[in-house]
Design an enzyme around this catalytic site. Structure first.
Site, PDB file in Angstrom:
ATOM      1  N   LYS A 261    -103.880  74.514  80.891  1.00  0.00           N
ATOM      2  CA  LYS A 261    -103.690  75.254  79.642  1.00  0.00           C
ATOM      3  C   LYS A 261    -104.975  75.203  78.804  1.00  0.00           C
ATOM      4  CE  LYS A 261     -98.784  74.492  79.858  1.00  0.00           C
ATOM      5  NZ  LYS A 261     -97.605  73.704  79.521  1.00  0.00           N
TER       6      LYS A 261
ATOM      7  N   GLN B 240     -95.502  69.243  75.469  1.00  0.00           N
ATOM      8  CA  GLN B 240     -95.420  69.220  76.936  1.00  0.00           C
ATOM      9  C   GLN B 240     -94.240  68.350  77.374  1.00  0.00           C
ATOM     10  OE1 GLN B 240     -97.461  70.984  79.161  1.00  0.00           O
ATOM     11  NE2 GLN B 240     -95.984  70.247  80.660  1.00  0.00           N
TER      12      GLN B 240
ATOM     13  N   ASP C 100     -93.795  78.357  73.093  1.00  0.00           N
ATOM     14  CA  ASP C 100     -93.045  78.117  74.326  1.00  0.00           C
ATOM     15  C   ASP C 100     -91.651  78.744  74.263  1.00  0.00           C
ATOM     16  OD1 ASP C 100     -94.131  76.961  76.542  1.00  0.00           O
ATOM     17  OD2 ASP C 100     -93.883  74.884  75.860  1.00  0.00           O
TER      18      ASP C 100
END
Ligand code: NDP
Length: 280
Positions: A51, A95, A118
């Site tokens: 990322k 994460q 997300d």
């Protein structure tokens, strides 16, 4: 059989986003992604590195917050709230997985919906289910992009998803439904799985079990999307689909690696750029 080249498609998407980022910078907006990682999960470290590489490539600022394994919920929420208030941060990504003593749902709830790149905050999850404008979680978003780019009809198609996780299966169900597919979602309690999957025009495997989907589960000419990332003891990466067998029957198939994985990251970048464009 045609291979759906997620790697190439993701590269094109990143190239376009790079131009969008340059245009935003001309207007004085410097898109920024903040990534929080708790503990030292090895697979997560690889995803986070990818990322950060993608951010670098397209010119998005990137800041990483590495919290210790024994971080308290209070500390985690304080950091999220600080980033919520920070006007220079456009996207916040937590994460997963995070250590078991922490409540991931509460953490996702705390990320402000406007920075939830997300798409895991209940506000975005709810908006997706109402087919309203929102941040769509990156893996389902990437899968829809692949199907559309390859002109694979979604409307009216029988789509079967194996896996009902909050991050892949369920939001993908909504995305496909919003595009007028007839969607079936399977899980570990599904009976006669093979009978269900054999009816699929589009079959998506998001199970987390190496080479679970065999040729007997797939209809001739189906499109097969393999979300699985399974690391063998020798360090090889296998998908959830037995590629050699299934590719002989499928009309389209995604490889692992080089399919869904790079698209997930490209769509994360798209969400960050969108969040930055929405800045007041
Ligand atoms: P989860 O473990 O959260 O969910 C797995 C799902 O598979 C569950 O719904 C489970 O059913 C179902 N399942 C398990 N065994 C069977 C079975 N025998 N028959 C039918 N269904 C079964 O996984 P995730 O959704 O988080 O991830 C799935 C895979 O995708 C993993 O390999 C992961 O690494 C990968 N992944 C890849 C991404 C990418 O960018 N390429 C992004 C995210 C994930 P039940 O609910 O009943 O337990």
């Amino acid at each position: 059989m045609e291979l759906i080249d997620g790697k190439e498609l993701a590269k094109n998407i990143r190239a376009n986003l790079k131009e969008d980022v340059e245009a935003l910078k001309q207007k004085g907006i410097h898109p920024k992604l903040a990534v929080i990682m708790v503990g030292d999960d090895k697979a997560s470290a690889v995803y986070v590195r990818n990322k950060s590489k993608a951010c670098n490539e397209i010119g998005v600022e990137y800041e990483e917050f590495l919290l210790k394994e024994d971080t308290t919920m209070d500390e985690l929420l304080k950091l999220i709230e600080k980033l919520n208030k920070d006007a220079s941060v456009d996207g916040i990504l937590l994460q997963s997985p995070i250590p078991r003593h922490l409540d991931i749902n509460e953490a996702f709830r705390t990320i402000t919906p406007e920075k939830d790149v997300d798409g895991f905050n209940p506000v975005n999850v709810g908006k997706l289910s109402l087919n309203q404008e929102c941040f769509v979680s990156c893996t389902p978003y990437g899968i829809i992009k692949m199907l559309e780019t390859y002109n694979i009809p979604i409307e009216g198609a029988n789509a079967v998803i194996i896996g009902r996780s909050n991050i892949v299966g369920k939001p993908l169900l909504q995305c496909l439904l919003n595009k007028n597919a007839t969607v079936t979602i399977c899980h570990s309690k599904t009976k006669n799985l093979e009978e269900v999957t054999k009816r699929a025009d589009i079959l998506i495997a998001a199970i987390g079990k190496p080479e679970f989907v065999t040729e007997y589960m797939v209809k001739e000419g189906a499109t097969v999307i393999d979300v699985g990332i399974n690391r063998t003891e020798e360090g090889k990466i296998l998908g959830d689909v037995k590629f050699d067998e299934v590719s002989k029957k499928a009309s389209y198939i995604t490889p692992v690696p080089g399919g869904v994985g790079p698209m997930t990251i490209a769509m994360l970048m798209a969400n960050v750029v969108k969040a930055a464009s929405n800045r007041k």
